[in-house]
Design a protein around this motif. Structure first.
Motif, PDB file in Angstrom:
ATOM      1  N   TYR A 155       0.832  -1.210   0.000  1.00  0.00           N
ATOM      2  CA  TYR A 155       0.000   0.000   0.000  1.00  0.00           C
ATOM      3  C   TYR A 155       0.864   1.256   0.000  1.00  0.00           C
ATOM      4  CZ  TYR A 155      -2.688   3.760   2.199  1.00  0.00           C
ATOM      5  OH  TYR A 155      -3.243   4.971   2.502  1.00  0.00           O
ATOM      6  N   ALA A 158       2.518   1.714  -3.433  1.00  0.00           N
ATOM      7  CA  ALA A 158       1.548   2.145  -4.444  1.00  0.00           C
ATOM      8  C   ALA A 158       1.118   3.601  -4.211  1.00  0.00           C
ATOM      9  CB  ALA A 158       0.326   1.229  -4.415  1.00  0.00           C
ATOM     10  N   GLN A 161       3.784   5.947  -5.455  1.00  0.00           N
ATOM     11  CA  GLN A 161       3.814   5.942  -6.922  1.00  0.00           C
ATOM     12  C   GLN A 161       2.698   6.804  -7.481  1.00  0.00           C
ATOM     13  OE1 GLN A 161       3.612   1.731  -7.801  1.00  0.00           O
ATOM     14  NE2 GLN A 161       5.842   1.530  -7.971  1.00  0.00           N
TER      15      GLN A 161
END
Length: 259
Positions: A155, A158, A161
């Motif tokens: 998590y 991500a 990102q």
């Protein structure tokens, strides 16, 4: 009867004196309060900026790389700096390798400018106490909840990102959406990992806040730049607002072309 009248007279005089003293104490309290309020009003003349940085992730961001960070600092042109380094790191100008902005941008900037600089991180033994508590909590979480730990790691990866790809400029990186998402991330980590994480995080940010308050008090009317990790930024801003420090809305400030 005469004795009773004398006693009543003495009691009346005593009550008058007590009431007068109480009024005087109340007046003194009001005077002290007014002095404190005026003190806060005086320090509202400070321009206080809180800037979140990315450490090694500056290399991953096209809109918030080291050159962009350098331009922001130069544009703010601070007279006082509060940095997320320990007193020892500030003195030696050495940090752990992940803090690339310090060795490449911030420390050279300090050497080239006459500034008052504060270490925003705690000194020993407080530094190690906080770090060790958080480390133990993370190790226990990784051991006891390996699946959940893996999910949390995925998590976090991500989320960064998505954030880095969504930022159009430095203002976005230091904006309300970023603050909300990273604040929620850190709150979630505290709830999952436990008090060893949440209390350490709270104590760390409280210490930085106290150093900023010290800098404000000691540098009346000066332009103060607080540089902290981007995950800490939302909490530092919140703490300072609760302390009635008028901080510059850096997202708005940058969007108005101050970069």
């Amino acid at each position: 009867m005469k004795n009773l009248l004398k006693i009543n007279g003495v009691l009346c005089i005593a009550m008058f004196i007590i009431m007068q003293l109480s009024n005087d104490q109340l007046s003194a309290q009001k005077w002290r309060s007014s002095i404190f309020i005026r003190h806060l009003e005086n320090h509202s003349r400070n321009e206080v900026y809180v800037l979140g940085t990315l450490y090694k992730r500056h290399e991953q961001s096209k809109t918030y790389d080291l050159d962009a960070l350098k331009k922001v600092i130069a544009s703010i042109n601070p007279q006082v700096l509060v940095l997320d380094v320990s007193p020892k790191e500030l003195k030696e100008q050495k940090v752990y390798p992940g803090k690339i902005e310090y060795t490449k941008i911030i420390f050279p900037y300090i050497r080239s400018n006459k500034l008052t600089v504060y270490a925003g991180e705690p000194d020993e033994p407080m530094f190690s106490t906080i770090v060790n508590e958080a480390t133990k909590a993370h190790e226990a979480f990784n051991k006891d909840q390996p699946v959940l730990s893996g999910s949390l790691e995925a998590y976090n990866k991500a989320l960064y990102q998505l954030l880095i790809q969504s930022w159009k400029n430095v203002a976005d990186a230091n904006g309300k959406t970023t603050d909300q998402l990273l604040s929620a991330k850190m709150t979630l980590e505290g709830e999952l990992i436990g008090k060893g994480q949440s209390e350490s995080w709270k104590t760390w940010n409280r210490h930085t806040t106290d150093i900023v308050l010290k800098a404000v008090k000691e540098n009346d009317g000066q332009r103060i730049l607080v540089i902290t990790g981007i995950e800490n930024a939302a909490f530092i801003r919140k703490n300072l607002k609760e302390e009635k420090v008028k901080i510059v809305d850096i997202e708005d400030w940058l969007n108005k072309g101050n970069l």
